[in-house]
Scaffold this motif. Structure first.
Motif, PDB file in Angstrom:
ATOM      1  N   UNK A  49      31.986  47.984  26.127  1.00  0.00           N
ATOM      2  CA  UNK A  49      31.709  47.006  27.182  1.00  0.00           C
ATOM      3  C   UNK A  49      32.451  47.359  28.468  1.00  0.00           C
ATOM      4  N   UNK A  50      33.680  47.812  28.327  1.00  0.00           N
ATOM      5  CA  UNK A  50      34.449  48.217  29.519  1.00  0.00           C
ATOM      6  C   UNK A  50      33.719  49.343  30.234  1.00  0.00           C
ATOM      7  N   UNK A  51      33.259  50.331  29.482  1.00  0.00           N
ATOM      8  CA  UNK A  51      32.546  51.452  30.094  1.00  0.00           C
ATOM      9  C   UNK A  51      31.242  50.986  30.744  1.00  0.00           C
ATOM     10  N   UNK A  52      30.520  50.114  30.080  1.00  0.00           N
ATOM     11  CA  UNK A  52      29.250  49.630  30.629  1.00  0.00           C
ATOM     12  C   UNK A  52      29.484  48.866  31.934  1.00  0.00           C
ATOM     13  N   UNK A  53      30.545  48.069  31.984  1.00  0.00           N
ATOM     14  CA  UNK A  53      30.855  47.357  33.233  1.00  0.00           C
ATOM     15  C   UNK A  53      31.261  48.325  34.329  1.00  0.00           C
ATOM     16  N   UNK A  54      32.090  49.314  33.987  1.00  0.00           N
ATOM     17  CA  UNK A  54      32.540  50.286  34.996  1.00  0.00           C
ATOM     18  C   UNK A  54      31.380  51.096  35.567  1.00  0.00           C
ATOM     19  N   UNK A  55      30.484  51.546  34.710  1.00  0.00           N
ATOM     20  CA  UNK A  55      29.397  52.424  35.167  1.00  0.00           C
ATOM     21  C   UNK A  55      28.263  51.656  35.839  1.00  0.00           C
ATOM     22  N   UNK A  56      28.054  50.406  35.426  1.00  0.00           N
ATOM     23  CA  UNK A  56      26.938  49.643  35.980  1.00  0.00           C
ATOM     24  C   UNK A  56      27.364  48.676  37.082  1.00  0.00           C
ATOM     25  N   UNK A  57      28.637  48.320  37.104  1.00  0.00           N
ATOM     26  CA  UNK A  57      29.103  47.330  38.042  1.00  0.00           C
ATOM     27  C   UNK A  57      28.727  45.917  37.670  1.00  0.00           C
ATOM     28  N   UNK A  58      28.277  45.721  36.417  1.00  0.00           N
ATOM     29  CA  UNK A  58      27.850  44.400  35.965  1.00  0.00           C
ATOM     30  C   UNK A  58      28.533  44.057  34.676  1.00  0.00           C
TER      31      UNK A  58
END
Length: 86
Positions: A77-86
């Motif tokens: 989830x941390x990676x998904x937020x960092x890469x997507x900005x969401x």
């Protein structure tokens, strides 16, 4: 993103989530979220994780990370937020 079938929709509501990526690389969402581009980009990061780690390992790591770190601090989830900005 596809509208979530009944059981997945129930799970999304119980979890307070708008969408979920399944190991078979399908993204299900709550009604009305089909055009949510930032959410879609976030879920696409999970597709990339599945492609990188494989469906079985990704699924096992999802549950392990949830137990170990909780949802917000899960490395996926941390990676998904960092890469997507969401």
């Amino acid at each position: 993103m596809k509208p979530a079938p009944f059981l997945i929709l129930w799970f999304l509501k119980m979890a307070g989530s708008l969408a979920i990526t399944m190991p078979w690389k399908v993204i299900y969402c709550r009604p009305g979220e089909e055009g949510n581009t930032p959410l879609f980009e976030h879920e696409c990061v999970h597709i990339q994780q599945i492609e990188r780690d494989g469906a079985v390992l990704w699924t096992l790591k999802v549950f392990w990370y949830l137990l170990r770190y909780g949802y917000q601090n899960s490395p996926y989830e941390v990676q998904a937020r960092e890469l997507s900005g969401y």
